[in-house]
Design a protein around this motif. Structure first.
Motif, mmCIF file in Angstrom:
data_model
loop_
_atom_site.group_PDB
_atom_site.id
_atom_site.type_symbol
_atom_site.label_atom_id
_atom_site.label_comp_id
_atom_site.label_asym_id
_atom_site.label_seq_id
_atom_site.Cartn_x
_atom_site.Cartn_y
_atom_site.Cartn_z
ATOM 1 N N ASN A 1 0.228 -4.805 -12.261
ATOM 2 C CA ASN A 1 1.786 -4.591 -10.755
ATOM 3 C C ASN A 1 1.298 -4.432 -9.585
ATOM 4 O O ASN A 1 0.049 -4.822 -8.971
ATOM 5 N N TYR B 1 2.192 -5.125 -6.473
ATOM 6 C CA TYR B 1 1.325 -4.179 -5.306
ATOM 7 C C TYR B 1 0.548 -3.598 -5.331
ATOM 8 O O TYR B 1 0.124 -4.325 -3.512
ATOM 9 N N ASP B 2 0.288 -3.571 -5.932
ATOM 10 C CA ASP B 2 -1.233 -2.787 -6.573
ATOM 11 C C ASP B 2 -2.091 -3.245 -6.170
ATOM 12 O O ASP B 2 -3.384 -3.309 -5.449
ATOM 13 N N GLU C 1 -1.559 -6.533 -5.025
ATOM 14 C CA GLU C 1 -2.368 -7.190 -3.527
ATOM 15 C C GLU C 1 -2.742 -6.127 -2.099
ATOM 16 O O GLU C 1 -3.952 -7.168 -1.634
ATOM 17 N N LEU C 2 -2.616 -4.711 -2.781
ATOM 18 C CA LEU C 2 -3.191 -3.751 -1.956
ATOM 19 C C LEU C 2 -4.595 -4.129 -2.279
ATOM 20 O O LEU C 2 -5.275 -3.028 -1.362
ATOM 21 N N ARG D 1 -5.997 -6.939 -0.561
ATOM 22 C CA ARG D 1 -6.239 -7.053 0.554
ATOM 23 C C ARG D 1 -7.313 -5.886 1.218
ATOM 24 O O ARG D 1 -8.341 -6.367 2.358
ATOM 25 N N LYS E 1 -2.795 0.956 -17.517
ATOM 26 C CA LYS E 1 -1.504 1.051 -18.073
ATOM 27 C C LYS E 1 -1.271 -0.661 -17.984
ATOM 28 O O LYS E 1 -0.808 -1.129 -17.095
ATOM 29 N N SER F 1 -4.163 5.138 -12.522
ATOM 30 C CA SER F 1 -2.875 6.067 -11.923
ATOM 31 C C SER F 1 -3.504 7.444 -12.867
ATOM 32 O O SER F 1 -3.590 8.376 -11.815
ATOM 33 N N LYS G 1 -6.610 5.787 -8.652
ATOM 34 C CA LYS G 1 -6.329 5.403 -6.554
ATOM 35 C C LYS G 1 -5.338 6.465 -6.552
ATOM 36 O O LYS G 1 -4.387 7.298 -7.098
#
Lengths: 649, 170
Positions: free
Chosen positions: B18, B20-21, B23-24, B27, B74, B103, B124
Motif C-alpha cells: 500500500n 500510502y501506508d 509513505e506514512l 514519513r 497481506k 492491520s 498499525k
C-alpha cells in the motif's frame, strides 16, 4: 432304579434259587428242591450252574478285567456242562457228569436218569451262557436280542404247561421235564439279560401314552392272562368232574370272548379319546399357524418353503403353490440375497437367525421389507421354522427420517460453510477498510500540521470533521471485527464467579465515571457456567451502558443483582438513566442499531448485539424493560449447565 | 532502480504494497531521522530477490544485510508469512530481525508468524498520531537500541524481541 441294577437284582435272585435248591438237597427237603414235592426236583448240577451263570451276569459288566475274564470262563464251564448233558441225551450215554454232585440212589419221579440236568435246562444254559459271554463285546446286543426272547418264550410256554399240569408240555417230549425252580430262575435270567441291553423300541412300544403301548397293556397282556386263568379254571373244573368237556369248551369260549369284548371296547374308547385330543391339539396349532398375522413358514435346507401360512398370500399376493414351487431366493430382492445367504448359512452352522431384514417381491413387482426370526435347523429332517413381520412401513419412515436427517445435516454444513465464508469476508473487508482510513487520517493530519498556513479556520474545521469521521469509522470496524470474531471463537464453559467478575469490570470502567456521583449497589450473584472472557464482555457492555445513559442524572443509581429461578441463573442491571420507548426494544439488540444520536451518547451500536450473541452462544437470552426517562432494566439468563452450544452457529 | 551504493547501505527493508501506508511509515521514520538507509519493495517476491541478490537485484552483493525488515502480511504474489518462512529457512537470512507490521489483529496471524520466527508483531493503528509514534518507537528500538549479531551470516542467534510500540501493539 436303572435297568443295570434290575439286571443285577434278578441275577442275584436266580442265584438265590440255586442256593435254596442246594440247601434242599443237603437237608433232604423236597419243598426246597422242587417247590411242589409232587413235581420233579431241580438237580444239584443245575443249581450250581445257575449260581455260576448268575455270578457271570453280575461280573461281566464290572470294570476290572479279571472279573470280566472270570465271567467268560464261567460261561465256558456252564456251556460245557450243558453240551455234555445234551451229548448224554443224544448218545444215550453216561459221561459221569450227573453224579459229580448227586449221590442219592433210587429212582426219581418223572425221569429215567436220576441226577441229570433236563434237556430244556441244558439248551437254556447254552443260550444264556452265549448271551452273557457276548456281553460287553461288539455283538453283545445282537446275541442278547436273540437270547432273551428265546428264554422268555420257552419259560412262558413251560410255565403254562405247569399251570395246566401237562407233563408232555413240560418235558418237551423228552424223558426228563424241567423243574419248577429252574423254570423260575431262567425266567429271571431272561429278564436280566433283557435289562442289560434293553430294547428301546420295545420299551417305547409299551409306553401307555402311545396307541401301541395301550394295545399291549390294555388288551393283549390282559387277554393272555385271562386265557391262562380261565383255561386253568376249566381244567380244574373238568378234572374235578364238575363239568364235562363240551360244557368246558363252551364256558371257556363265552368267558374269554366276553373279557376280550370288554377289554377291546375299553381300549377302543381310550384310543378314540387320545385321537380326538391329538386332533384338537393339531387343529389348535393349525389355527395358530394359519391365523398368525406374521408370515410363518417351514423351510428346508435346500432353500424351499415346505409350508407357508395364509399371511404370505395376503402380504405378497402369491398363491401357496406359487410360493412352494420355487426356491425362496427367487422372491428376495437381488441386493438382499447375499446377506440372506450369509444369515441362512449361519443356522446351517447351528445358529439362529434374528432380526434379519430383507425385501421380498410381491406379485405386483413391488417389494416389502420383512424382518425375520428363524430357528436353527431342527428335527430329524433339519427344517427351519421361521416367522417374518412386514416392516415396510417402519422402513419407509426410517428412510424418510434418514433422508430428512441427511438434508438437515447438509443444510447445517452449508450454513456453516456460508458462515465461514461470511467470517472470512468480514475479516478481510475489515482489514482492507482500515488501510484507507489510516491514509485519510494520516494525510489530513499532515495537511493540518505541515500546510497550516495555507488553510483558513473553515479549512481546519473541515479537516477536523474528516479526521473525526475516520476515527469513528475505525471504531466501527473494530467493534464489527470483535462481533464477527465471536462467531468463530469456541466457548469453553467453566464455573465463573460472577460477583468477582462484576467487581473487576466496575474497577476497569472507573475512569469512564470521572468525578460523577454514582451510587453502585452490587449484590452477591450466583456463579455461572460459561466463558469468563465473553461474560466479561457482557458485563462491560451492560455496565458501561448504565454509566453512559445515567450521565444526565445528578445522582446515578446503578444496581446489579441476580438469583436462580427454576434452575436458570438470572442477572440484572438496573439504572435510573434516560431509558427508552419499549416499542424500539427489539431494535436495540441489532448490529449498528441505536436509539440515541451519537452526538448525545457516543457509541457504535454493536455492544448490545454482542451481548445478545454471547448469551445465545451460551444457550441463554437477554431482555430489557424500560420507560423513557425512567431508566432501564437489562436482564439476562444462563442455563445451569450443558446449555452451551458446542458448535459455532 | 536505486544506485549500487544505495543498495549496500540498506538498514531498513520496508515490504509494503500500500503506497500510502508506505509513505506514512517512511514519513514517520524520517521525522526521527531513521529513514536514511531505507529501501522499499512492494511484494514478497521482490523482498526475497533484494535480500538474496537475485532477479531484479542480481547485481547487488548482499554483504551487509538490513538491520531490520518491516514486513506486511497481506502482500501480492508471496504473502508476508511465506516471505518470513523462506527467510528463516535460508542460512544467510535467518538471523535478520523481522517486524510484522500489519492491520491484522487476528490471534491466528499473531501465533502463526511468531511460530515462523518473527521477532516482533505490531498492529498499525488507524489514528495517525498513534501510528507515527508506533513506527518511530520500533524504528528506534531496532536501529538504535538492538545489537545485531557480529557476523550476521553465522554466529550468535538474534534473540527474538517484542517491541511494545504504542497502544496498538500486541
Amino acid at each position: 432304579m436303572t435297568s443295570q441294577r434290575v439286571a443285577d437284582f434278578l441275577a442275584i435272585a436266580a442265584a438265590g434259587i440255586g442256593v435254596m435248591v442246594l440247601v434242599g438237597w443237603l437237608t433232604d427237603n423236597a419243598i426246597l428242591t422242587s417247590i411242589d414235592p409232587s413235581c420233579i426236583s431241580m438237580k444239584p448240577n443245575t443249581a450250581v450252574c445257575m449260581i455260576l451263570i448268575a455270578m457271570a451276569v453280575v461280573l461281566v459288566r464290572r470294570s476290572p478285567v479279571a472279573w470280566r475274564v472270570t465271567a467268560r470262563v464261567i460261561c465256558g464251564v456252564v456251556a460245557a456242562m450243558a453240551l455234555l448233558t445234551i451229548g448224554q441225551y443224544v448218545k444215550h450215554a453216561d459221561f459221569g457228569v450227573d453224579r459229580l454232585l448227586y449221590h442219592a440212589g433210587g429212582p426219581e419221579p418223572y425221569t429215567v436218569y436220576p441226577g441229570r440236568m433236563s434237556p430244556v435246562a441244558s439248551i437254556l444254559f447254552l443260550a444264556v451262557s452265549a448271551a452273557v459271554g457276548a456281553m460287553g463285546t461288539r455283538c453283545g446286543a445282537r446275541v442278547t436280542k436273540l437270547a432273551w426272547p428265546f428264554c422268555m418264550i420257552v419259560t412262558t410256554t413251560l410255565m403254562i404247561g405247569y399251570v395246566f399240569g401237562s407233563v408232555s408240555l413240560v418235558s418237551l417230549s423228552s424223558d426228563t421235564p424241567i423243574s419248577l425252580p429252574a423254570l423260575l430262575a431262567f425266567t429271571m435270567l431272561g429278564v436280566a439279560i433283557f435289562a442289560v441291553h434293553p430294547d428301546r423300541s420295545l420299551l417305547s412300544a409299551l409306553n401307555p401314552s402311545t396307541p401301541g403301548g395301550l394295545l399291549w397293556r390294555g388288551l393283549l397282556i390282559p387277554a393272555l392272562l385271562v386265557l391262562v386263568v380261565v383255561g386253568w379254571l376249566r381244567v380244574q373244573a373238568e378234572m374235578a368232574g364238575l363239568i364235562d368237556m363240551r360244557f368246558g369248551v363252551a364256558l371257556f369260549t363265552v368267558l374269554v370272548g366276553a373279557f376280550i369284548v370288554v377289554l377291546a371296547g375299553r381300549t377302543a374308547m381310550t384310543l378314540n379319546r387320545m385321537d380326538a385330543e391329538r386332533e384338537r391339539i393339531a387343529a389348535e396349532r393349525d389355527r395358530y399357524f394359519s391365523s398368525s398375522l406374521d408370515l410363518v413358514c417351514v423351510a428346508d435346507l435346500n432353500g424351499r418353503f415346505l409350508r407357508v401360512n395364509p399371511a404370505w398370500g395376503r402380504t405378497l399376493g402369491f398363491s401357496d403353490d406359487e410360493l412352494l414351487s420355487r426356491p425362496f431366493m427367487d422372491f428376495i430382492h437381488p441386493d438382499d440375497r447375499e446377506k440372506t445367504i450369509a444369515a441362512y448359512d449361519s443356522p446351517a452352522q447351528g445358529h439362529e437367525v434374528t432380526a434379519l431384514e430383507n425385501r421380498y417381491r410381491r406379485k405386483d413387482g413391488t417389494y416389502v421389507w420383512l424382518n425375520w426370526n428363524a430357528t436353527a435347523p431342527t428335527g430329524p429332517d433339519r427344517l427351519i421354522y421361521a416367522a417374518a413381520r412386514d416392516v415396510t412401513e417402519q422402513k419407509t419412515h426410517e428412510e424418510h427420517r434418514r433422508a430428512l436427517t441427511a438434508a438437515l445435516e447438509h443444510s447445517v454444513e452449508e450454513a456453516r460453510a456460508a458462515n465461514k465464508e461470511l467470517e472470512a469476508f468480514s475479516y478481510s473487508v475489515s482489514h482492507d477498510l482500515r488501510a484507507p482510513l489510516r491514509a485519510i487520517d494520516g494525510f489530513a493530519r499532515i495537511l493540518t500540521s505541515e500546510h497550516a498556513s495555507q488553510l483558513d479556520t473553515e479549512g481546519h474545521r473541515l479537516l477536523d470533521v474528516v479526521r473525526e469521521n475516520s476515527g469513528r469509522m475505525g471504531q466501527l470496524i473494530d467493534d464489527l471485527l470483535q462481533f464477527s470474531r465471536l462467531g468463530r471463537k469456541d466457548i469453553e464453559p467453566r464455573t465463573v464467579d460472577m460477583t468477582a467478575l462484576v467487581h473487576r469490570t466496575v474497577e476497569r470502567l472507573r475512569p469512564d465515571m470521572g468525578d460523577r456521583k454514582i451510587a453502585l449497589h452490587l449484590h452477591p450473584l450466583p456463579p455461572a457456567s460459561g466463558d469468563a472472557a465473553l461474560l466479561e464482555v457482557v458485563w462491560t457492555n451492560l455496565l458501561s451502558n448504565a454509566i453512559k445513559y445515567t450521565r444526565p442524572r445528578a445522582e446515578a443509581q446503578i444496581e446489579v443483582s441476580g438469583e436462580i429461578v427454576d434452575g436458570h441463573r438470572v442477572y440484572r442491571v438496573r439504572d435510573n438513566g434516560v431509558g427508552f420507548d419499549m416499542q424500539y426494544a427489539q431494535k436495540l439488540f441489532g448490529v449498528f442499531q441505536r436509539l440515541h444520536p451519537a452526538t448525545e451518547f457516543e457509541g457504535t451500536g454493536v455492544g448490545l448485539a454482542l451481548v445478545q450473541r454471547i448469551l445465545h452462544r451460551h444457550g441463554g437470552r437477554v431482555w430489557v424493560d424500560a420507560k423513557p426517562d425512567q431508566g432501564a432494566v437489562f436482564e439476562f439468563e444462563l442455563p445451569t449447565e450443558g446449555g452451551v452450544h458446542a458448535v459455532p452457529v | 532502480m536505486p544506485s549500487q551504493s544505495e543498495m549496500t547501505h540498506v538498514e531498513v527493508l520496508l515490504v509494503e504494497d500500500n503506497p500510502y501506508d508506505a509513505e506514512l511509515t517512511i514519513r514517520a521514520l524520517k521525522q526521527h531521522n531513521l529513514a536514511n538507509h531505507l529501501h522499499h519493495v512492494t511484494d514478497g517476491v521482490e523482498a526475497l530477490e533484494f535480500l538474496t541478490g537475485s532477479g531484479r537485484y542480481s547485481g547487488r552483493a548482499p554483504v551487509v544485510v538490513p538491520r531490520v525488515v518491516l514486513l506486511d502480511l497481506k502482500l501480492p504474489k508471496l504473502d508476508g508469512a511465506e516471505v518470513l518462512r523462506r527467510m528463516r529457512a535460508d542460512d544467510r537470512l535467518k538471523h535478520i530481525p523481522v517486524v510484522i507490521l500489519t492491520s491484522s489483529r487476528e490471534e491466528q496471524d499473531l501465533v502463526k508468524t511468531y511460530a515462523l520466527g518473527a521477532n516482533s508483531y505490531v498492529v498499525k493503528p488507524v489514528e495517525f498520531g498513534d501510528f507515527t509514534s508506533a513506527v518511530a518507537e520500533l524504528g528506534m528500538y531496532w536501529l538504535l537500541l538492538n545489537q545485531p549479531p557480529a557476523t550476521p551470516s553465522r554466529g550468535a542467534t538474534a534473540q527474538p524481541a517484542m517491541a511494545r510500540a504504542g497502544s496498538g501493539a500486541f
